[in-house]
Motif scaffolding. Structure first.
Motif, PDB file in Angstrom:
ATOM      1  N   THR A  36      44.267  49.564  44.980  1.00 28.97           N
ATOM      2  CA  THR A  36      45.349  48.800  45.590  1.00 28.97           C
ATOM      3  C   THR A  36      46.552  48.761  44.665  1.00 28.97           C
ATOM      4  OG1 THR A  36      43.771  47.423  46.796  1.00 28.97           O
ATOM      5  CG2 THR A  36      45.990  46.543  46.520  1.00 28.97           C
ATOM      6  N   PHE A  37      47.729  48.943  45.264  1.00 24.20           N
ATOM      7  CA  PHE A  37      48.989  48.806  44.541  1.00 24.20           C
ATOM      8  C   PHE A  37      49.716  47.596  45.093  1.00 24.20           C
ATOM      9  CE2 PHE A  37      48.035  53.349  44.513  1.00 24.20           C
ATOM     10  CZ  PHE A  37      48.104  53.624  43.154  1.00 24.20           C
ATOM     11  N   TYR A  38      50.328  46.810  44.211  1.00 26.14           N
ATOM     12  CA  TYR A  38      51.147  45.671  44.599  1.00 26.14           C
ATOM     13  C   TYR A  38      52.598  46.081  44.377  1.00 26.14           C
ATOM     14  CZ  TYR A  38      46.639  43.412  44.016  1.00 26.14           C
ATOM     15  OH  TYR A  38      45.312  43.088  44.100  1.00 26.14           O
ATOM     16  N   LEU A  39      53.400  46.018  45.424  1.00 24.64           N
ATOM     17  CA  LEU A  39      54.754  46.552  45.393  1.00 24.64           C
ATOM     18  C   LEU A  39      55.804  45.475  45.622  1.00 24.64           C
ATOM     19  CD1 LEU A  39      53.937  49.569  47.729  1.00 24.64           C
ATOM     20  CD2 LEU A  39      53.988  49.601  45.234  1.00 24.64           C
ATOM     21  N   GLY A  40      56.923  45.589  44.912  1.00 26.12           N
ATOM     22  CA  GLY A  40      58.099  44.769  45.183  1.00 26.12           C
ATOM     23  C   GLY A  40      58.168  43.433  44.487  1.00 26.12           C
ATOM     24  N   SER A  41      57.051  42.786  44.267  1.00 28.34           N
ATOM     25  CA  SER A  41      57.051  41.460  43.666  1.00 28.34           C
ATOM     26  C   SER A  41      55.738  41.269  42.916  1.00 28.34           C
ATOM     27  CB  SER A  41      57.176  40.392  44.762  1.00 28.34           C
ATOM     28  OG  SER A  41      56.968  39.112  44.244  1.00 28.34           O
ATOM     29  N   SER A  42      55.817  40.597  41.784  1.00 28.55           N
ATOM     30  CA  SER A  42      54.578  40.314  41.057  1.00 28.55           C
ATOM     31  C   SER A  42      54.116  38.896  41.396  1.00 28.55           C
ATOM     32  CB  SER A  42      54.777  40.496  39.551  1.00 28.55           C
ATOM     33  OG  SER A  42      55.863  39.719  39.094  1.00 28.55           O
ATOM     34  N   SER A  43      54.026  38.641  42.696  1.00 32.33           N
ATOM     35  CA  SER A  43      53.537  37.357  43.196  1.00 32.33           C
ATOM     36  C   SER A  43      52.773  37.610  44.494  1.00 32.33           C
ATOM     37  CB  SER A  43      54.706  36.408  43.448  1.00 32.33           C
ATOM     38  OG  SER A  43      55.417  36.797  44.601  1.00 32.33           O
ATOM     39  N   SER A  44      52.322  36.553  45.105  1.00 34.39           N
ATOM     40  CA  SER A  44      51.578  36.704  46.363  1.00 34.39           C
ATOM     41  C   SER A  44      52.465  37.217  47.497  1.00 34.39           C
ATOM     42  CB  SER A  44      50.932  35.373  46.755  1.00 34.39           C
ATOM     43  OG  SER A  44      51.930  34.383  46.894  1.00 34.39           O
ATOM     44  N   ASN A  45      53.777  37.285  47.281  1.00 37.38           N
ATOM     45  CA  ASN A  45      54.708  37.823  48.279  1.00 37.38           C
ATOM     46  C   ASN A  45      54.804  39.348  48.238  1.00 37.38           C
ATOM     47  OD1 ASN A  45      55.404  35.259  49.197  1.00 37.38           O
ATOM     48  ND2 ASN A  45      56.984  35.056  47.630  1.00 37.38           N
ATOM     49  N   CYS A  46      54.036  39.985  47.401  1.00 37.12           N
ATOM     50  CA  CYS A  46      54.133  41.438  47.250  1.00 37.12           C
ATOM     51  C   CYS A  46      53.619  42.169  48.499  1.00 37.12           C
ATOM     52  CB  CYS A  46      53.351  41.894  46.025  1.00 37.12           C
ATOM     53  SG  CYS A  46      51.582  41.586  46.134  1.00 37.12           S
ATOM     54  N   ARG A  47      54.072  43.418  48.635  1.00 32.15           N
ATOM     55  CA  ARG A  47      53.498  44.296  49.658  1.00 32.15           C
ATOM     56  C   ARG A  47      52.242  44.906  49.053  1.00 32.15           C
ATOM     57  NH1 ARG A  47      55.943  48.888  51.203  1.00 32.15           N
ATOM     58  NH2 ARG A  47      57.052  49.032  49.254  1.00 32.15           N
ATOM     59  N   VAL A  48      51.218  45.046  49.848  1.00 32.41           N
ATOM     60  CA  VAL A  48      49.941  45.577  49.371  1.00 32.41           C
ATOM     61  C   VAL A  48      49.679  46.919  50.029  1.00 32.41           C
ATOM     62  CG1 VAL A  48      47.451  45.173  49.292  1.00 32.41           C
ATOM     63  CG2 VAL A  48      49.029  43.250  49.029  1.00 32.41           C
ATOM     64  N   MET A  49      49.358  47.923  49.205  1.00 37.83           N
ATOM     65  CA  MET A  49      49.006  49.252  49.715  1.00 37.83           C
ATOM     66  C   MET A  49      47.666  49.642  49.108  1.00 37.83           C
ATOM     67  SD  MET A  49      50.837  52.863  49.066  1.00 37.83           S
ATOM     68  CE  MET A  49      51.264  53.677  50.567  1.00 37.83           C
ATOM     69  N   THR A  50      46.673  49.881  49.960  1.00 39.74           N
ATOM     70  CA  THR A  50      45.339  50.254  49.493  1.00 39.74           C
ATOM     71  C   THR A  50      45.006  51.656  49.959  1.00 39.74           C
ATOM     72  OG1 THR A  50      44.629  47.941  49.549  1.00 39.74           O
ATOM     73  CG2 THR A  50      42.897  49.602  49.529  1.00 39.74           C
ATOM     74  N   VAL A  65      56.267  49.405  41.649  1.00 36.43           N
ATOM     75  CA  VAL A  65      54.875  48.960  41.528  1.00 36.43           C
ATOM     76  C   VAL A  65      54.836  47.813  40.523  1.00 36.43           C
ATOM     77  CG1 VAL A  65      52.528  49.611  40.873  1.00 36.43           C
ATOM     78  CG2 VAL A  65      53.992  51.244  42.079  1.00 36.43           C
ATOM     79  N   ARG A  66      54.275  46.676  40.943  1.00 41.98           N
ATOM     80  CA  ARG A  66      54.226  45.482  40.110  1.00 41.98           C
ATOM     81  C   ARG A  66      52.820  45.093  39.693  1.00 41.98           C
ATOM     82  NH1 ARG A  66      59.298  43.256  39.108  1.00 41.98           N
ATOM     83  NH2 ARG A  66      60.734  44.586  40.241  1.00 41.98           N
ATOM     84  N   GLY A  67      51.824  45.864  40.165  1.00 48.51           N
ATOM     85  CA  GLY A  67      50.453  45.582  39.804  1.00 48.51           C
ATOM     86  C   GLY A  67      49.501  46.532  40.498  1.00 48.51           C
TER      87      GLY A  67
END
Length: 139
Positions: A36-50, A65-67
């Motif tokens: 999983t990649f967390y995009l756009g924000s390093s918070s729970s508001n991020c977009r998630v791509m798995t 990519v923020r995580g």
């Protein structure tokens, strides 16, 4: 003349592919059952791509990519921490999991409870998920 242009285009395309492959960008973790990649924000508001596989290639195509996170069927947490220069900062016990928030040699970080965290390990009966800086969303 047309063959010469086609040949030049093929050489340029090969050079671009070779450059992309040799880029130093790589995933934070070895890919588990999914990545999983967390995009756009390093918070729970991020977009998630798995993705299920080819996480390294997918990473080359992503911006902002923020995580990252991945899930393993099983994991030797002690060895994983050692391999990543990690140490446990604090632990959280939930009804269905144990969560370790850690400091490690990983590229992302977030502040939690006044501590800089960049590795989150969630251990459940069925699997282990690791994320940097933390695991966002359901885990």
């Amino acid at each position: 003349m047309r063959a010469l242009k086609l040949g030049a285009l093929m050489i340029i395309a090969a050079a671009v592919c070779a450059a992309a492959v040799s880029l130093p960008k790589h995933t934070a973790f070895e890919c588990g059952e999914s990545y999983t990649f967390y995009l756009g924000s390093s918070s729970s508001n991020c977009r998630v791509m798995t993705v299920d596989d080819n996480a390294g290639l997918v990473l080359l195509t992503l911006k902002d990519v923020r995580g990252e996170a991945t899930t393993y069927a099983e994991l030797d947490v002690e060895s994983f921490l050692k391999d990543n220069g990690g140490r446990i900062l604090f632990k959280e016990q939930l009804s269905d999991s144990v969560n370790y928030y850690c400091s490690a040699d990983l590229p992302y970080e977030i502040e939690l409870y006044g501590r800089t965290v960049n590795l989150h390990i969630c251990i459940k009966d069925s699997n282990v998920t690791v994320g940097s800086p933390i695991i966002f969303g359901g885990y």
